[in-house]
Design a protein around this motif. Structure first.
Motif, mmCIF file in Angstrom:
data_model
loop_
_atom_site.group_PDB
_atom_site.id
_atom_site.type_symbol
_atom_site.label_atom_id
_atom_site.label_comp_id
_atom_site.label_asym_id
_atom_site.label_seq_id
_atom_site.Cartn_x
_atom_site.Cartn_y
_atom_site.Cartn_z
ATOM 1 N N SER A 93 1.167 -1.447 -0.500
ATOM 2 C CA SER A 93 -0.038 -0.329 -0.194
ATOM 3 C C SER A 93 0.816 1.540 0.097
ATOM 4 O O SER A 93 0.362 2.476 -0.181
ATOM 5 N N GLU A 94 1.998 1.446 -0.026
ATOM 6 C CA GLU A 94 2.900 2.188 -0.294
ATOM 7 C C GLU A 94 3.375 2.855 -0.918
ATOM 8 O O GLU A 94 3.118 2.349 -2.133
ATOM 9 N N LEU A 95 3.840 3.543 -1.595
ATOM 10 C CA LEU A 95 4.707 4.438 -2.921
ATOM 11 C C LEU A 95 5.411 3.330 -3.561
ATOM 12 O O LEU A 95 6.128 3.087 -2.666
ATOM 13 N N ASN A 96 5.447 3.050 -4.382
ATOM 14 C CA ASN A 96 6.106 1.909 -5.114
ATOM 15 C C ASN A 96 7.723 2.198 -5.174
ATOM 16 O O ASN A 96 7.652 3.800 -5.392
ATOM 17 N N PRO A 97 8.589 1.310 -5.804
ATOM 18 C CA PRO A 97 10.356 2.070 -5.636
ATOM 19 C C PRO A 97 10.040 2.699 -6.463
ATOM 20 O O PRO A 97 10.404 3.720 -5.910
ATOM 21 N N SER A 98 9.800 3.154 -7.978
ATOM 22 C CA SER A 98 9.498 3.809 -9.272
ATOM 23 C C SER A 98 9.221 5.043 -9.159
ATOM 24 O O SER A 98 9.996 6.224 -8.781
ATOM 25 N N GLY A 99 7.594 5.146 -8.360
ATOM 26 C CA GLY A 99 7.751 5.992 -7.544
ATOM 27 C C GLY A 99 8.151 7.478 -6.417
ATOM 28 O O GLY A 99 8.712 8.094 -6.656
ATOM 29 N N THR A 100 8.167 6.379 -5.872
ATOM 30 C CA THR A 100 10.170 6.770 -4.078
ATOM 31 C C THR A 100 10.939 7.702 -4.738
ATOM 32 O O THR A 100 11.187 8.641 -4.350
ATOM 33 N N ILE A 101 11.725 7.452 -5.350
ATOM 34 C CA ILE A 101 12.605 7.340 -5.919
ATOM 35 C C ILE A 101 12.139 8.813 -7.025
ATOM 36 O O ILE A 101 13.786 10.008 -7.777
ATOM 37 N N ARG A 102 11.659 8.276 -7.615
ATOM 38 C CA ARG A 102 11.026 9.407 -9.297
ATOM 39 C C ARG A 102 11.040 11.016 -8.069
ATOM 40 O O ARG A 102 11.366 11.765 -8.384
ATOM 41 N N LYS A 103 10.176 10.043 -6.947
ATOM 42 C CA LYS A 103 9.312 11.956 -5.580
ATOM 43 C C LYS A 103 11.183 12.108 -5.206
ATOM 44 O O LYS A 103 10.748 13.390 -5.212
ATOM 45 N N HIS A 104 11.590 11.575 -4.691
ATOM 46 C CA HIS A 104 13.096 11.937 -4.081
ATOM 47 C C HIS A 104 13.550 12.821 -5.012
ATOM 48 O O HIS A 104 14.016 13.506 -4.409
ATOM 49 N N PHE A 105 14.249 12.045 -5.960
ATOM 50 C CA PHE A 105 15.297 12.831 -6.945
ATOM 51 C C PHE A 105 14.452 13.756 -8.027
ATOM 52 O O PHE A 105 15.120 14.769 -8.427
ATOM 53 N N ASP A 106 13.171 13.964 -7.937
ATOM 54 C CA ASP A 106 12.805 15.301 -8.678
ATOM 55 C C ASP A 106 12.838 15.263 -10.265
ATOM 56 O O ASP A 106 13.039 15.539 -10.930
ATOM 57 N N LEU A 107 12.281 13.784 -10.575
ATOM 58 C CA LEU A 107 12.360 12.911 -12.194
ATOM 59 C C LEU A 107 11.288 13.816 -12.604
ATOM 60 O O LEU A 107 10.442 13.059 -13.105
ATOM 61 N N TYR A 108 11.202 15.072 -13.000
ATOM 62 C CA TYR A 108 10.061 15.474 -13.800
ATOM 63 C C TYR A 108 10.260 15.077 -15.485
ATOM 64 O O TYR A 108 9.395 15.827 -15.559
ATOM 65 N N ALA A 109 11.189 14.557 -16.022
ATOM 66 C CA ALA A 109 10.933 14.359 -17.506
ATOM 67 C C ALA A 109 10.913 12.675 -17.481
ATOM 68 O O ALA A 109 11.961 11.964 -17.378
ATOM 69 N N ASN A 110 9.908 12.115 -18.080
ATOM 70 C CA ASN A 110 9.678 11.175 -19.452
ATOM 71 C C ASN A 110 9.991 10.849 -19.809
ATOM 72 O O ASN A 110 8.892 11.241 -21.140
ATOM 73 N N VAL A 111 10.665 10.675 -20.748
ATOM 74 C CA VAL A 111 11.533 10.346 -22.030
ATOM 75 C C VAL A 111 11.365 9.246 -22.434
ATOM 76 O O VAL A 111 12.026 8.090 -22.267
ATOM 77 N N ARG A 112 10.134 8.706 -23.334
ATOM 78 C CA ARG A 112 9.893 7.181 -23.900
ATOM 79 C C ARG A 112 10.091 7.509 -25.954
ATOM 80 O O ARG A 112 8.721 8.157 -26.279
ATOM 81 N N PRO A 113 11.335 6.859 -26.151
ATOM 82 C CA PRO A 113 11.030 7.440 -27.491
ATOM 83 C C PRO A 113 10.069 5.553 -28.294
ATOM 84 O O PRO A 113 9.930 5.257 -27.218
ATOM 85 N N ALA A 114 9.187 5.968 -29.735
ATOM 86 C CA ALA A 114 9.313 4.801 -30.230
ATOM 87 C C ALA A 114 9.595 4.720 -30.881
ATOM 88 O O ALA A 114 9.452 5.315 -32.233
ATOM 89 N N LYS A 115 10.126 3.619 -31.353
ATOM 90 C CA LYS A 115 11.042 4.249 -32.454
ATOM 91 C C LYS A 115 10.753 2.490 -33.725
ATOM 92 O O LYS A 115 10.883 1.150 -33.236
ATOM 93 N N ALA A 116 10.495 2.301 -34.826
ATOM 94 C CA ALA A 116 10.108 0.790 -35.421
ATOM 95 C C ALA A 116 11.653 0.580 -36.434
ATOM 96 O O ALA A 116 12.049 1.155 -37.388
ATOM 97 N N PHE A 117 12.177 -0.581 -35.562
ATOM 98 C CA PHE A 117 13.321 -0.743 -35.603
ATOM 99 C C PHE A 117 12.898 -1.934 -37.459
ATOM 100 O O PHE A 117 11.467 -2.370 -37.188
ATOM 101 N N GLU A 118 13.791 -1.573 -38.618
ATOM 102 C CA GLU A 118 13.285 -2.954 -39.811
ATOM 103 C C GLU A 118 13.531 -4.479 -38.990
ATOM 104 O O GLU A 118 14.404 -4.557 -38.237
#
Length: 363
Positions: A93-118
């Motif tokens: 029920s606690e904030l999950n590990p990813s959320g805890t780390i993002r919040k602790h270090f203020d990781l405000y940008a989530n960059v997600r590429p979508a590239k179609a490989f041959e």
């Protein structure tokens, strides 16, 4: 930590996570080392740290304070997927590990590429876009309040969620998007729902437009979120950088990942101005953990994003070159028809990783 202008010796944290995490993170470390060697870059120092179920068993916390302190002394880190739904209470029920780390270090940008490989069996061949997602606000309950969550129930039959949008957060994510577009094809698409959420996503759209004035060489357009889903399906290859708020970005990046071939090849970087975390866009897949069938491509490509981020920040051309080599190695492997089960192939996690390493050796 490395300093600008000196011979760099980067230290990166390694957080294996749960489920398939140990398999795919180990693959990413192996490929990163191979690419760094091929690029003539100094080897990395890898620091393994406890997180997730292992950390609960060893430290009594899913995200130990000692782990957070150690991460603060590194140049960046790799985070494997977590399976917090399977944690025992009270950890579930606690904030999950990813959320805890993002919040602790203020990781405000989530960059997600979508590239179609041959060879990747993309539904949108030729797609090569990046979703830049604001990562700290919006409607997600774990990100928009200082204490507690952004959800509450005044009665058992009424549930309310707060959606928070601030000028400061809009400005910094917009600048990330325009800086990225300046290094790519020089086009930014703003996604919002200002026809209905006039004040909140209207503010997001307007602030992004204001920041655009500082980048006159970058073309700008905008779409409502519902229209954008249609445009992605019909003409994904026409988009370059897409900037949007938290929830819209989460949805669009999954859609874009599938259009580009598979979530198994969908990388992600969570970053601030001085910290970055490589994290595949997919989950922990506990049902296939330990079976050597997981697709490590997304974690490998996420690690390449981290190498490029570090190389750009520290003006380290060798790291940027290593990142390109990783991407080329994955692309070459897919072009040769070597694919994991989720992409219609027969290669296991280890076999795919070995094939990428071999491709890097040939490069």
């Amino acid at each position: 930590m490395a300093t600008l202008g000196s011979p760099h010796r980067y230290a990166l944290g390694v957080l294996y996570g749960d489920g398939i995490g140990p398999e795919i993170v180990s693959a990413a470390v192996l490929i990163a080392d191979a690419a760094l060697s091929a690029a003539g870059a100094a080897p990395l120092t890898w620091q393994e740290l406890p997180l997730g179920l292992r950390a609960i068993e060893e430290c009594g916390e899913a995200t130990p304070k000692a782990t957070l302190a150690a991460l603060a002394e590194t140049d960046g880190w790799l985070l494997g997927p977590h399976d917090s739904a399977s944690y025992p209470e009270p950890f579930r029920s606690e904030l999950n590990p990813s959320g805890t780390i993002r919040k602790h270090f203020d990781l405000y940008a989530n960059v997600r590429p979508a590239k179609a490989f041959e060879g990747g069996d993309a539904l949108a061949p030729g797609a090569d876009l990046v979703i830049v997602r604001e990562n700290t606000e919006g409607f997600y309950a774990d990100r928009n309040t200082h204490l507690g969550t952004g959800e509450f129930m005044p009665t058992p039959d009424v549930a309310i969620a707060m959606g928070i949008i601030t000028r400061t957060a809009c400005e910094r994510i917009a600048r990330e998007a325009f800086e990225l577009a300046s290094r790519r094809r020089k086009r930014v698409t703003i996604v919002h729902k200002a026809n209905v959420l006039k004040l909140t996503t209207g503010l997001f759209r307007d602030v992004c437009r204001e920041i655009a004035r500082d980048y006159p060489d970058v073309a700008v357009d905008d779409f409502h979120i519902d229209a954008m889903t249609v445009h992605l399906v019909r003409r994904a290859r026409e988009f370059d950088v897409v900037v949007t708020e938290n929830m819209f970005g989460d949805i669009l990046s999954d859609l874009a990942g599938e259009l580009a071939g598979s979530l198994g090849t969908a990388p992600s970087l969570n970053a601030s101005r001085d910290r970055a975390m490589a994290q595949a866009a997919h989950g922990s897949a506990p049902d296939i953990a330990g079976q050597d069938v997981a697709n490590p491509a997304a974690m490998i490509l996420s690690t390449a994003m981290l190498l490029e981020w570090l190389g750009t920040r520290h003006q380290d051309e060798a790291l940027v070159r290593a990142a390109r080599i990783v991407e080329e190695g994955v692309g070459s492997t897919l072009e040769r028809g070597i694919r994991t089960r989720d992409m219609g192939g027969a290669a296991g996690c280890r076999a795919f990783t070995e094939a990428v390493a071999a491709s890097i050796g040939q490069l």
